[in-house]
Motif scaffolding. Sequence first.
Motif, mmCIF file in Angstrom:
data_model
loop_
_atom_site.group_PDB
_atom_site.id
_atom_site.type_symbol
_atom_site.label_atom_id
_atom_site.label_comp_id
_atom_site.label_asym_id
_atom_site.label_seq_id
_atom_site.Cartn_x
_atom_site.Cartn_y
_atom_site.Cartn_z
ATOM 1 N N GLN A 1 0.724 -1.058 -0.073
ATOM 2 C CA GLN A 1 -0.135 0.009 -0.062
ATOM 3 C C GLN A 1 0.783 1.351 0.177
ATOM 4 N N ALA A 2 2.066 1.089 0.645
ATOM 5 C CA ALA A 2 2.853 2.486 0.737
ATOM 6 C C ALA A 2 4.005 2.577 -0.523
ATOM 7 N N ALA A 3 3.976 1.551 -1.437
ATOM 8 C CA ALA A 3 4.701 1.613 -2.433
ATOM 9 C C ALA A 3 4.021 2.292 -3.719
ATOM 10 N N GLU A 4 4.935 3.264 -4.263
ATOM 11 C CA GLU A 4 4.326 3.759 -5.515
ATOM 12 C C GLU A 4 5.221 3.488 -6.900
ATOM 13 N N THR A 5 6.261 2.909 -6.658
ATOM 14 C CA THR A 5 7.163 2.177 -7.682
ATOM 15 C C THR A 5 7.531 0.898 -7.167
ATOM 16 N N ILE A 6 7.348 -0.207 -8.006
ATOM 17 C CA ILE A 6 7.546 -1.628 -7.844
ATOM 18 C C ILE A 6 8.540 -2.163 -8.937
ATOM 19 N N LYS A 7 9.538 -3.014 -8.402
ATOM 20 C CA LYS A 7 10.213 -3.726 -9.414
ATOM 21 C C LYS A 7 9.673 -5.161 -9.404
ATOM 22 N N ALA A 8 8.994 -5.679 -10.557
ATOM 23 C CA ALA A 8 8.565 -7.027 -10.774
ATOM 24 C C ALA A 8 9.311 -7.860 -11.435
ATOM 25 N N ASN A 9 9.036 -9.285 -11.334
ATOM 26 C CA ASN A 9 9.438 -10.228 -12.426
ATOM 27 C C ASN A 9 8.526 -10.315 -13.397
ATOM 28 N N PRO A 10 8.849 -10.570 -14.744
ATOM 29 C CA PRO A 10 7.699 -10.794 -15.862
ATOM 30 C C PRO A 10 7.021 -12.305 -15.681
ATOM 31 N N ASP A 11 7.175 -13.238 -14.720
ATOM 32 C CA ASP A 11 6.622 -14.242 -15.021
ATOM 33 C C ASP A 11 5.171 -14.537 -14.921
ATOM 34 N N GLY B 1 -2.404 2.586 -9.829
ATOM 35 C CA GLY B 1 -1.497 3.872 -10.011
ATOM 36 C C GLY B 1 -0.017 3.763 -9.660
ATOM 37 N N LYS B 2 0.333 2.327 -9.494
ATOM 38 C CA LYS B 2 1.829 2.344 -9.288
ATOM 39 C C LYS B 2 2.477 2.061 -10.514
ATOM 40 N N THR B 3 3.727 2.599 -10.668
ATOM 41 C CA THR B 3 4.523 2.379 -11.793
ATOM 42 C C THR B 3 5.300 0.901 -11.571
ATOM 43 N N VAL B 4 5.406 0.223 -12.632
ATOM 44 C CA VAL B 4 5.978 -1.165 -12.625
ATOM 45 C C VAL B 4 7.287 -1.204 -13.407
ATOM 46 N N TYR B 5 8.239 -1.577 -12.871
ATOM 47 C CA TYR B 5 9.656 -1.679 -13.712
ATOM 48 C C TYR B 5 9.787 -3.183 -13.741
ATOM 49 N N MET B 6 10.049 -3.712 -15.011
ATOM 50 C CA MET B 6 10.638 -5.083 -15.192
ATOM 51 C C MET B 6 12.088 -5.107 -15.983
ATOM 52 N N ALA B 7 12.840 -6.128 -15.659
ATOM 53 C CA ALA B 7 14.077 -6.151 -16.228
ATOM 54 C C ALA B 7 13.761 -6.816 -17.695
ATOM 55 N N VAL B 8 14.346 -6.247 -18.714
ATOM 56 C CA VAL B 8 14.437 -6.935 -20.007
ATOM 57 C C VAL B 8 15.193 -8.332 -19.950
ATOM 58 N N PRO B 9 14.787 -9.153 -20.709
ATOM 59 C CA PRO B 9 15.319 -10.554 -20.808
ATOM 60 C C PRO B 9 16.818 -10.599 -20.714
ATOM 61 N N GLU C 1 13.315 5.620 -7.725
ATOM 62 C CA GLU C 1 13.737 4.523 -6.403
ATOM 63 C C GLU C 1 12.638 3.556 -6.260
ATOM 64 N N ILE C 2 13.159 2.190 -6.017
ATOM 65 C CA ILE C 2 12.298 1.277 -5.863
ATOM 66 C C ILE C 2 11.687 1.040 -4.698
ATOM 67 N N GLU C 3 10.248 0.861 -4.288
ATOM 68 C CA GLU C 3 9.823 0.996 -3.037
ATOM 69 C C GLU C 3 9.452 -0.408 -2.640
ATOM 70 N N LEU C 4 9.052 -1.428 -3.471
ATOM 71 C CA LEU C 4 9.003 -2.862 -3.198
ATOM 72 C C LEU C 4 9.241 -3.639 -4.454
ATOM 73 N N ILE C 5 10.083 -4.741 -3.958
ATOM 74 C CA ILE C 5 10.361 -5.655 -5.274
ATOM 75 C C ILE C 5 9.460 -6.842 -4.866
ATOM 76 N N VAL C 6 8.909 -7.485 -6.150
ATOM 77 C CA VAL C 6 8.155 -8.632 -6.091
ATOM 78 C C VAL C 6 8.860 -9.703 -6.904
ATOM 79 N N SER C 7 9.356 -10.704 -6.396
ATOM 80 C CA SER C 7 10.139 -11.784 -7.088
ATOM 81 C C SER C 7 9.445 -12.949 -7.325
ATOM 82 N N GLY C 8 9.549 -13.595 -8.522
ATOM 83 C CA GLY C 8 9.084 -14.878 -8.630
ATOM 84 C C GLY C 8 9.843 -16.119 -8.034
#
Length: 245
Positions: A61-71, A85-93, A135-142
């Motif tokens: 709930q506090a995160a506005e920017t998230i780095k997530a995996n693509p799976d 309304g959160k911005t999501v960043y994903m790494a390219v393959p 700045e990334i505020e939460l990372i979600v990993s697979g």
Amino acid sequence: MGAADDHRDEPADKATVRERLWDDLEESGEARFPFPPHGRIPNFAGADEAADRLATHPEWQAAETIKANPDAPQLPVRRRALREGKTVYMAVPRLADEQCFLKLDPDDLEDYDAATTVSGSSKHGEQVGPDALEEIELIVSGSVGVTDDGERIGKGEGYSDLEYAILRGLGLVDAETPVATTIHERQLVDEPVSIDEHDVSMDLVVTPERTIRPDDHEQPTGIDWELLTDERLEEIPVLQRLREQ
């Protein structure tokens, strides 16, 4: 204590546990498309419910920017993030470009469902270099599996941990940045597993039924250059730049 007891106390090999978990998801019928679950971050029954549960927690709930995996199993997470309304960043393959991240900005996208698929993210997202990241505020990993202590077992290629190390080295995440994963209950591992110093641990382990908050642990502080082969350095342009710096 006999030799057999000594052997049981030894941490299990990640590769062995990984294969066992893939087999179990398939044989139990809890794996979901794409099939087979082997060789990938496996999709599972209840992935939507796990994403819903993750969204109830303050870290989300506090995160506005998230780095997530693509799976596939984290697709509901990515879609929910954009809808909130959160911005999501994903790494390219394989981080195989100087502009090694895709930015999914909910304000710039019309079709969140299309933009959050593996193929759609490259079409609809904006490819950016590390300098353009917020700045990334939460990372979600697979994950393939996670121990009770929050130690993660990935699919064995090491890119998730490397992505974290790059972000840490750039100052875009720090020791306080929460790292979460969504998994099926069957992916929980109740035995010690051999973990390396560069492996990233989970702060939140969320299944469709519950949330586990492992005890505090130290995260890797950046890139361990001694572990990187010349071949990998050549394949990933951002590593070359960071090493020069």
